[in-house]
Design an enzyme around this catalytic site. Structure first.
Site, PDB file in Angstrom:
ATOM      1  CE1 TYR A  66      -0.052  38.543  97.008  1.00  0.00           C
ATOM      2  CE2 TYR A  66      -1.883  37.064  97.451  1.00  0.00           C
ATOM      3  CZ  TYR A  66      -0.532  37.282  97.315  1.00  0.00           C
ATOM      4  OH  TYR A  66       0.348  36.227  97.483  1.00  0.00           O
ATOM      5  CB  SER A 107      -2.013  33.055  96.437  1.00  0.00           C
ATOM      6  OG  SER A 107      -2.872  33.207  97.540  1.00  0.00           O
TER       7      SER A 107
END
Length: 276
Positions: A147, A134
């Site tokens: 996350y 990401s």
């Protein structure tokens, strides 16, 4: 690569589902795994081979890979580690057990599956391992500690594996995705409600003013948001190019934040990322 078989995780919706469809259309034999058996059944009804695979359950990892290898006669061309979830909340409100839980799903399960696949690829003399990271594997952002921590860990594991595999025929690739249309926000809600006691937090007013609205309200696309097909396009290149890139940036946000991380001093980067 002549063996066009691939195991993809997290195929119930969004990026994984689009990748499964896109690769099947290009002639790949796609094993589209999901965490929930009901989603596997739905994909089987669409004609996919869909083993049930839950990264937090080592037995399901073993069963899923065994199912794939039995179907292919013992080979596997590629693995796309894609399944993951988010858990919004301030770092100080994040219970350690919650952090352990998300690492099981987003990091340790990936590592277990990857370690199981490597001997197969080493023996057959080819293979591609693609890990879906990401923009939050490159930079940090408020309310996303859990996350972000898992994606930073994924970056370290993947980069190290890539250079260690240089003396093998196995290519290791990272995809760094920014805002892409998916259900990650909706899927994060149960984890937030289970673990984050925001009402007792000293940041309660900030939750009410910022995070809760963003988490619960339906809204239009984020700035620079792309459809899942943008990820599939990069995945195809990573799988089919004779010389895949070590890393693919997807969305303008990823390119911009990567440049900011390299060029800005830490205080300036803090100011930028604090905007969320």
């Amino acid at each position: 690569m002549t063996d066009r078989s691939i195991l993809i995780t997290g195929c119930s919706s969004g990026i994984g589902f689009d990748a499964a469809q896109g690769l099947r259309a290009r002639g790949w034999r796609v094993f589209a795994s999901c965490r929930q058996q009901a989603d596997c059944d739905r994909l089987r009804a669409l004609g996919f081979e869909a083993p049930q695979l839950d990264y937090t359950d080592p037995a399901s990892i073993d069963r899923a890979l065994a199912e794939v290898l039995e179907a292919t006669g013992g080979t596997l061309g590629a693995l796309f580690n894609n399944g993951a979830y988010a858990m919004p909340g301030a770092a100080e409100d994040l219970p350690t057990e919650a952090l352990r839980a998300i690492f099981e799903a987003n990091v340790f399960g990936w590592h277990s599956l990857t370690r199981a696949v490597i001997p197969v690829m080493r023996a057959q003399g080819y293979g591609r391992i693609v890990n879906h990271s990401s923009v939050l594997g490159l930079v940090y952002a408020p309310w996303r500690a859990a996350y972000t921590a898992t994606k930073f860990a994924t970056e370290g594991l993947t980069d190290t594996l890539r250079i260690e595999m240089r003396d093998t025929p196995i290519h290791v690739v990272t995809l760094n995705t920014g805002p892409v249309t998916s259900k990650i926000r909706q899927n994060a809600i149960p984890h937030f409600e289970r673990w984050i006691d925001w009402q007792a937090s000293p940041r309660r007013a900030q939750y009410e003013a910022k995070l809760l609205k963003r988490l619960y309200e339906e809204r239009g696309p984020d700035a620079f948001e792309l459809p899942p097909s943008a990820v599939t396009a990069r995945l195809i290149h990573a799988l089919e190019s004779p010389r895949p890139r070590p890393r693919y940036y997807i969305t303008k946000v990823t390119w911009m934040m990567s440049a900011a991380q390299r060029l800005l001093p830490t205080r300036a980067l803090d100011w930028l990322t604090a905007k969320g």
